[in-house]
Design a protein around this motif. Structure first.
Motif, PDB file in Angstrom:
ATOM      1  N   TYR A 205       0.813  -1.211   0.000  1.00  0.00           N
ATOM      2  CA  TYR A 205       0.000   0.000   0.000  1.00  0.00           C
ATOM      3  C   TYR A 205       0.852   1.269   0.000  1.00  0.00           C
ATOM      4  CZ  TYR A 205      -3.891   3.047   1.492  1.00  0.00           C
ATOM      5  OH  TYR A 205      -4.843   4.038   1.578  1.00  0.00           O
ATOM      6  N   GLU A 206       1.875   1.298   0.820  1.00  0.00           N
ATOM      7  CA  GLU A 206       2.684   2.500   0.978  1.00  0.00           C
ATOM      8  C   GLU A 206       3.602   2.768  -0.219  1.00  0.00           C
ATOM      9  OE1 GLU A 206       2.491   4.887   3.542  1.00  0.00           O
ATOM     10  OE2 GLU A 206       0.641   3.746   3.699  1.00  0.00           O
ATOM     11  N   ASP A 207       3.718   1.814  -1.140  1.00  0.00           N
ATOM     12  CA  ASP A 207       4.572   1.995  -2.317  1.00  0.00           C
ATOM     13  C   ASP A 207       3.815   2.553  -3.520  1.00  0.00           C
ATOM     14  OD1 ASP A 207       6.597   0.952  -0.814  1.00  0.00           O
ATOM     15  OD2 ASP A 207       6.584  -1.028  -1.758  1.00  0.00           O
ATOM     16  N   VAL A 208       2.510   2.657  -3.408  1.00  0.00           N
ATOM     17  CA  VAL A 208       1.683   3.012  -4.563  1.00  0.00           C
ATOM     18  C   VAL A 208       1.991   4.413  -5.079  1.00  0.00           C
ATOM     19  CG1 VAL A 208      -0.686   3.459  -5.333  1.00  0.00           C
ATOM     20  CG2 VAL A 208      -0.171   1.436  -3.951  1.00  0.00           C
ATOM     21  N   GLN A 209       2.084   5.374  -4.193  1.00  0.00           N
ATOM     22  CA  GLN A 209       2.276   6.759  -4.637  1.00  0.00           C
ATOM     23  C   GLN A 209       3.589   6.919  -5.405  1.00  0.00           C
ATOM     24  OE1 GLN A 209       1.002   9.657  -1.874  1.00  0.00           O
ATOM     25  NE2 GLN A 209       2.108  11.355  -2.785  1.00  0.00           N
ATOM     26  N   VAL A 210       4.669   6.324  -4.902  1.00  0.00           N
ATOM     27  CA  VAL A 210       5.960   6.400  -5.593  1.00  0.00           C
ATOM     28  C   VAL A 210       5.891   5.674  -6.933  1.00  0.00           C
ATOM     29  CG1 VAL A 210       8.388   5.727  -5.490  1.00  0.00           C
ATOM     30  CG2 VAL A 210       7.258   6.635  -3.451  1.00  0.00           C
ATOM     31  N   ALA A 211       5.181   4.544  -6.975  1.00  0.00           N
ATOM     32  CA  ALA A 211       5.056   3.784  -8.219  1.00  0.00           C
ATOM     33  C   ALA A 211       4.339   4.586  -9.305  1.00  0.00           C
ATOM     34  CB  ALA A 211       4.320   2.472  -7.960  1.00  0.00           C
ATOM     35  N   ILE A 212       3.387   5.416  -8.902  1.00  0.00           N
ATOM     36  CA  ILE A 212       2.715   6.294  -9.872  1.00  0.00           C
ATOM     37  C   ILE A 212       3.680   7.380 -10.346  1.00  0.00           C
ATOM     38  CG2 ILE A 212       0.838   7.948 -10.210  1.00  0.00           C
ATOM     39  CD1 ILE A 212      -0.788   6.335  -8.150  1.00  0.00           C
ATOM     40  N   GLN A 213       4.424   7.934  -9.421  1.00  0.00           N
ATOM     41  CA  GLN A 213       5.372   9.003  -9.765  1.00  0.00           C
ATOM     42  C   GLN A 213       6.482   8.511 -10.700  1.00  0.00           C
ATOM     43  OE1 GLN A 213       6.054   9.984  -5.537  1.00  0.00           O
ATOM     44  NE2 GLN A 213       5.612  12.119  -6.054  1.00  0.00           N
ATOM     45  N   THR A 214       6.895   7.279 -10.539  1.00  0.00           N
ATOM     46  CA  THR A 214       7.972   6.731 -11.373  1.00  0.00           C
ATOM     47  C   THR A 214       7.460   6.133 -12.675  1.00  0.00           C
ATOM     48  OG1 THR A 214       7.863   4.592 -10.236  1.00  0.00           O
ATOM     49  CG2 THR A 214       9.408   6.240  -9.368  1.00  0.00           C
ATOM     50  N   GLY A 215       6.133   6.070 -12.836  1.00  0.00           N
ATOM     51  CA  GLY A 215       5.565   5.533 -14.066  1.00  0.00           C
ATOM     52  C   GLY A 215       5.352   4.033 -14.044  1.00  0.00           C
ATOM     53  N   GLU A 216       5.641   3.402 -12.923  1.00  0.00           N
ATOM     54  CA  GLU A 216       5.401   1.959 -12.810  1.00  0.00           C
ATOM     55  C   GLU A 216       3.906   1.670 -12.853  1.00  0.00           C
ATOM     56  OE1 GLU A 216       6.305  -1.728  -9.685  1.00  0.00           O
ATOM     57  OE2 GLU A 216       7.126   0.274  -9.309  1.00  0.00           O
ATOM     58  N   LEU A 217       3.127   2.611 -12.348  1.00  0.00           N
ATOM     59  CA  LEU A 217       1.670   2.524 -12.385  1.00  0.00           C
ATOM     60  C   LEU A 217       1.105   3.693 -13.179  1.00  0.00           C
ATOM     61  CD1 LEU A 217       0.681   1.714  -8.668  1.00  0.00           C
ATOM     62  CD2 LEU A 217       0.565   0.137 -10.606  1.00  0.00           C
ATOM     63  N   ASP A 218      -0.018   3.425 -13.863  1.00  0.00           N
ATOM     64  CA  ASP A 218      -0.749   4.499 -14.535  1.00  0.00           C
ATOM     65  C   ASP A 218      -1.843   5.058 -13.642  1.00  0.00           C
ATOM     66  OD1 ASP A 218       0.611   4.344 -17.105  1.00  0.00           O
ATOM     67  OD2 ASP A 218      -0.402   2.410 -17.354  1.00  0.00           O
ATOM     68  N   GLY A 219      -2.074   4.392 -12.534  1.00  0.00           N
ATOM     69  CA  GLY A 219      -3.097   4.880 -11.621  1.00  0.00           C
ATOM     70  C   GLY A 219      -3.588   3.804 -10.691  1.00  0.00           C
ATOM     71  N   ILE A 220      -4.727   4.098 -10.076  1.00  0.00           N
ATOM     72  CA  ILE A 220      -5.315   3.172  -9.108  1.00  0.00           C
ATOM     73  C   ILE A 220      -6.803   2.988  -9.410  1.00  0.00           C
ATOM     74  CG2 ILE A 220      -3.663   3.709  -7.289  1.00  0.00           C
ATOM     75  CD1 ILE A 220      -7.042   5.146  -6.855  1.00  0.00           C
ATOM     76  N   CYS A 221      -7.315   1.836  -9.058  1.00  0.00           N
ATOM     77  CA  CYS A 221      -8.758   1.599  -9.039  1.00  0.00           C
ATOM     78  C   CYS A 221      -9.005   0.822  -7.747  1.00  0.00           C
ATOM     79  CB  CYS A 221      -9.199   0.811 -10.265  1.00  0.00           C
ATOM     80  SG  CYS A 221     -11.008   0.688 -10.427  1.00  0.00           S
ATOM     81  N   TRP A 222      -8.819   1.526  -6.663  1.00  0.00           N
ATOM     82  CA  TRP A 222      -8.742   0.941  -5.328  1.00  0.00           C
ATOM     83  C   TRP A 222      -9.744   1.568  -4.371  1.00  0.00           C
ATOM     84  CZ3 TRP A 222      -5.603  -2.875  -3.149  1.00  0.00           C
ATOM     85  CH2 TRP A 222      -5.482  -2.885  -1.759  1.00  0.00           C
ATOM     86  N   CYS A 223     -10.299   2.717  -4.777  1.00  0.00           N
ATOM     87  CA  CYS A 223     -11.087   3.485  -3.816  1.00  0.00           C
ATOM     88  C   CYS A 223     -11.908   4.537  -4.552  1.00  0.00           C
ATOM     89  CB  CYS A 223     -10.152   4.166  -2.824  1.00  0.00           C
ATOM     90  SG  CYS A 223      -8.969   5.294  -3.612  1.00  0.00           S
ATOM     91  N   GLY A 224     -12.519   5.417  -3.775  1.00  0.00           N
ATOM     92  CA  GLY A 224     -13.199   6.567  -4.326  1.00  0.00           C
ATOM     93  C   GLY A 224     -12.347   7.810  -4.174  1.00  0.00           C
ATOM     94  N   ILE A 225     -12.931   8.954  -4.440  1.00  0.00           N
ATOM     95  CA  ILE A 225     -12.160  10.197  -4.462  1.00  0.00           C
ATOM     96  C   ILE A 225     -11.756  10.662  -3.062  1.00  0.00           C
ATOM     97  CG2 ILE A 225     -14.100  11.829  -4.344  1.00  0.00           C
ATOM     98  CD1 ILE A 225     -12.690  13.374  -6.656  1.00  0.00           C
ATOM     99  N   THR A 226     -12.550  10.311  -2.041  1.00  0.00           N
ATOM    100  CA  THR A 226     -12.207  10.715  -0.669  1.00  0.00           C
ATOM    101  C   THR A 226     -10.858  10.144  -0.261  1.00  0.00           C
ATOM    102  OG1 THR A 226     -14.565  10.696  -0.119  1.00  0.00           O
ATOM    103  CG2 THR A 226     -13.015  10.768   1.716  1.00  0.00           C
TER     104      THR A 226
END
Length: 355
Positions: A205-226
């Protein structure tokens, strides 16, 4: 005569005082002072990271600890802090943890109904659907039955969280835009969205934000906007798709059976009330946040796939449901309940369902 009466009264009060003092002493010896005993201590780990846990778990734990008045203390740990999320259920079973708050799906619960935890595609439209299904359509009894077959873990209570939307670095305006997107998702939701070319990615969970910043991820479909705003994902993603694949996350509280059985009944009841408080808090917090951040958040460009096109995704979910129903008689029973519920809501019309 009067002297004898006075003496009798004096003797009476002396004797009464002696009896009273003896009774108090006996009572003191028979009832040990509760505070002198060591409190029951539990370690509970939630699926949520630190920022999110402040809302979805900590208020209830704090309330319980205060109300328990020193008889029991729960220490809360956040996602992956003591054990990885995928090992959470086994950790409770082994007694490494005393309790957990999580969905069945990502915690790898060894029951057939685990597939319905978290975001079973299009099983719910609103957060109130989850408690209604569990409390009034029989899912509670089915979950109790399923977990009674697993040694070492007692399922306690289910509640709802937020919807499941895509938040990405690239805009999604059609189903075609989903193809090839590397997205952080829950296991079952990811399996379903693979049918549309999404590439589900599993990370701590804690690695997701960095993975988006580095381009490893294109995003998330894990939650809502809150949650996106609360945990910082709105700072690293730009687009938010208003179409969701589920109206609410279904999560539960679990406890190590031996530890649960050792808790006095009055503290069990108190913990049940704390769980109910947690469920209630999330109902209004998420309901507020989903509208608030869409309208005033300022960090996202909202995109929408037209309804007629999105219906192809909803229709595919019905095929997915049938595939899951074939896995076991109990799964078939749950799918039947979901279909009956959906039909009831559609027949009821607004505000339950809108065309």
């Amino acid at each position: 005569m009067n002297d004898r009466i006075k003496i009798s009264k004096r003797d009476f009060f002396k004797k009464a005082g002696a009896v009273t003092a003896g009774a108090v002493g006996a009572s003191t010896l028979a009832m040990p002072y509760v505070r002198a005993q060591s409190p029951i201590k539990w370690r509970l780990q939630t699926y949520a990271g630190p920022a999110l846990a402040e809302h979805v778990c900590k208020p209830a734990v704090d309330a319980f600890n205060k109300a328990a008045n020193g008889e029991m203390v729960i220490e809360m740990y956040t996602a992956d802090q003591l054990v990885p999320q995928g090992e959470l259920f086994r950790a409770v079973q082994a007694g490494t943890l005393d309790a957990a708050q999580s969905d069945d799906d990502s915690a790898a619960a060894p029951v057939d109904v685990a597939v319905f935890g978290a975001y079973f595609p299009f099983a719910s439209r609103y957060s109130l659907d989850i408690p209604t299904l569990w409390e009034w359509y029989g899912l509670k009894e089915i979950w109790q039955e399923a977990y009674s077959e697993v040694q070492g873990v007692t399922w306690l209570s289910a509640g709802s969280w937020d919807p499941c939307n895509f938040a990405t670095t690239k805009p999604i305006r059609s189903v075609e835009d989903l193809k090839g997107l590397r997205v952080y998702m829950f296991p079952t939701g990811g399996r379903f969205m693979q049918r549309f070319g999404v590439v589900p990615v599993s990370l701590p969970y804690e690695d997701v934000q960095v993975a988006i910043q580095t381009g490893e991820l294109d995003g998330i479909c894990w939650c809502g906007i809150t949650e996106c705003y609360t945990v910082g994902w709105a700072d690293v993603t730009k687009y938010y798709l208003t179409n969701n694949i589920s109206g609410a996350w279904a999560g539960s509280f679990f406890a190590n059976t031996e530890k649960w059985n050792a808790v006095p009944d009055h503290l069990k009841q108190l913990f049940q009330m704390a769980m109910d408080t947690s469920h209630y808090y999330r109902q209004h917090w998420y309901w507020w946040g989903e509208a608030h951040y869409r309208t005033t958040g300022g960090k996202y460009e909202l995109t929408t796939i037209p309804g007629a096109e999105w219906k192809t995704v909803e229709d595919e979910a019905q095929k997915f449901w049938d595939d899951i129903a074939s896995q076991s008689p109990r799964c078939a029973k749950v799918v039947k309940i979901l279909k009956d519920y959906r039909e009831t809501m559609e027949k009821a019309g607004p505000p339950y369902r809108y065309a």
